[in-house]
Motif scaffolding. Structure first.
Motif, mmCIF file in Angstrom:
data_model
loop_
_atom_site.group_PDB
_atom_site.id
_atom_site.type_symbol
_atom_site.label_atom_id
_atom_site.label_comp_id
_atom_site.label_asym_id
_atom_site.label_seq_id
_atom_site.Cartn_x
_atom_site.Cartn_y
_atom_site.Cartn_z
ATOM 1 N N VAL A 158 -25.143 22.790 -82.405
ATOM 2 C CA VAL A 158 -23.918 22.080 -82.020
ATOM 3 C C VAL A 158 -24.267 20.599 -81.891
ATOM 4 O O VAL A 158 -25.101 20.219 -81.064
ATOM 5 C CB VAL A 158 -23.344 22.611 -80.694
ATOM 6 N N ASP A 159 -23.644 19.777 -82.715
ATOM 7 C CA ASP A 159 -23.894 18.336 -82.705
ATOM 8 C C ASP A 159 -22.984 17.631 -81.705
ATOM 9 O O ASP A 159 -21.835 18.038 -81.499
ATOM 10 C CB ASP A 159 -23.655 17.744 -84.104
ATOM 11 N N LYS A 186 -15.673 28.623 -92.179
ATOM 12 C CA LYS A 186 -14.301 28.121 -92.058
ATOM 13 C C LYS A 186 -13.515 28.448 -93.328
ATOM 14 O O LYS A 186 -14.101 28.796 -94.358
ATOM 15 C CB LYS A 186 -14.280 26.618 -91.782
ATOM 16 N N ALA A 251 -13.092 27.900 -82.510
ATOM 17 C CA ALA A 251 -12.774 26.471 -82.622
ATOM 18 C C ALA A 251 -12.182 25.938 -81.327
ATOM 19 O O ALA A 251 -12.518 24.830 -80.886
ATOM 20 C CB ALA A 251 -11.814 26.238 -83.777
ATOM 21 N N LEU A 254 -14.837 25.578 -78.757
ATOM 22 C CA LEU A 254 -15.612 24.369 -79.021
ATOM 23 C C LEU A 254 -14.914 23.152 -78.413
ATOM 24 O O LEU A 254 -15.565 22.282 -77.824
ATOM 25 C CB LEU A 254 -15.803 24.181 -80.519
ATOM 26 N N ASP A 255 -13.590 23.100 -78.538
ATOM 27 C CA ASP A 255 -12.824 21.994 -77.947
ATOM 28 C C ASP A 255 -12.968 21.980 -76.427
ATOM 29 O O ASP A 255 -13.106 20.916 -75.815
ATOM 30 C CB ASP A 255 -11.343 22.114 -78.324
ATOM 31 N N SER A 258 -16.295 20.710 -75.546
ATOM 32 C CA SER A 258 -16.316 19.271 -75.811
ATOM 33 C C SER A 258 -15.762 18.492 -74.625
ATOM 34 O O SER A 258 -16.340 17.483 -74.192
ATOM 35 C CB SER A 258 -15.492 18.942 -77.060
ATOM 36 N N LYS A 264 -17.052 14.545 -78.160
ATOM 37 C CA LYS A 264 -16.558 15.367 -79.250
ATOM 38 C C LYS A 264 -17.724 16.105 -79.897
ATOM 39 O O LYS A 264 -18.663 15.497 -80.431
ATOM 40 C CB LYS A 264 -15.853 14.491 -80.292
ATOM 41 N N SER A 266 -19.264 19.163 -82.585
ATOM 42 C CA SER A 266 -18.980 19.804 -83.870
ATOM 43 C C SER A 266 -20.129 20.740 -84.209
ATOM 44 O O SER A 266 -21.248 20.586 -83.704
ATOM 45 C CB SER A 266 -18.812 18.763 -84.982
#
Length: 277
Positions: A158-159, A186, A251, A254-255, A258, A264, A266
């Motif tokens: 996870v970046d 995806k 997804a 992930l938000d 974040s 943020k 990704s």
């Protein structure tokens, strides 16, 4: 040169060959242990060629990590007996270590030499099927997971942040991958040919439904697209319901992570190995 029981014992320990084979090799080599070992290896490699078309449905997946570097390897064999053998396990671990050392996502000659030795000993078709090397950036977090049966393994990067919370999320994503084994990451990764094939299947199913046949064409088109969207959500990682919170997709999760991290995030490198697939 006389052939002693001690020489036969030593040769057996070095090669794993049977007593009679060792005796014959020593006789052929005039009692020279090194030459006899070479003879047995050459014969073993020839036998391996004959076994190369036999199915390798067993084996194990190994992940090794050192600092920000991660290696994953899949090593296959024919039987679960060999897959659970201590020597085979050591070879699988060594395969990951070699990958970690050379930093390449490819099976090298060093890997192949490693598997040749043990394949001769066990007389099974074996292979280091694939390896991957992953380097985690300074502003990233990674998780790894190998299932208890050693047949499924995953790495997720996870970046966007390097923290224990993000690392825990990355690990949860690995658990998700192992549990649901999505075919794609995806929707954009799904080949158009696959989507068209699924459309044909759904269209045929709809045509066979008498109630569906009476519906207007625009309604049927909407239903068809809905079926496609649902199917893609089932096979794509980021659109699947998250393994630890099925009320949100991966997804969406992930938000959420974040926001908690204040940055943020990704997905970076994602690797899923399922034995034989």
């Amino acid at each position: 040169m006389a052939i002693t029981a001690a020489d036969i014992k030593t040769l057996r320990e070095n090669t794993g060959a049977g007593m009679l084979e060792c005796k014959k090799a020593l006789a052929e080599a005039n009692g020279d242990l090194a030459e006899a070992e070479k003879i047995l290896k050459e014969k073993g490699l020839a036998a391996m060629e004959k076994r190369s078309d036999r199915a390798t449905g067993e084996g194990r997946i190994v992940i090794k990590q050192e600092g920000n570097k991660i290696a994953i390897a899949e090593v296959t064999c024919e039987t679960d007996f060999v897959a659970n053998n201590e020597d085979f396990i050591k070879v699988a671990e060594k395969a990951a270590e070699i990958t970690l050392k050379n930093g390449k996502s490819e099976v090298t000659d060093e890997h192949k030499a490693l598997i040749d030795e043990i394949a001769i000993k066990f007389r099974e078709n074996m292979a280091i099927r694939r390896v991957d090397f992953i380097e985690v950036g300074a502003n990233a977090s990674a998780g790894t997971y190998v299932h208890s049966d050693n047949k499924t393994g995953a790495v997720v990067v996870v970046d966007g942040a390097s923290s224990e919370d993000v690392k825990a999320f990355a690990k949860d994503c690995c658990l998700h991958l192992a549990a649901f084994t999505p075919a794609y990451i995806k929707k954009e990764d799904v080949p158009e040919s696959y989507v068209n094939e699924q459309k044909e299947i759904f269209q045929a199913q709809m045509a066979a439904d008498e109630k569906m046949a009476s519906k207007p064409e625009n309604v049927k088109a909407g239903i068809l697209q809905g079926k496609i969207n649902k199917h893609l959500a089932e096979i794509c990682f980021v659109d699947q319901a998250f393994v630890k919170d099925d009320k949100v997709t991966v997804a969406k999760k992930l938000d959420e992570v974040s926001k908690a991290a204040g940055n943020k995030l990704s997905f970076g490198k994602i690797v899923l190995y399922v034995l034989g697939k």
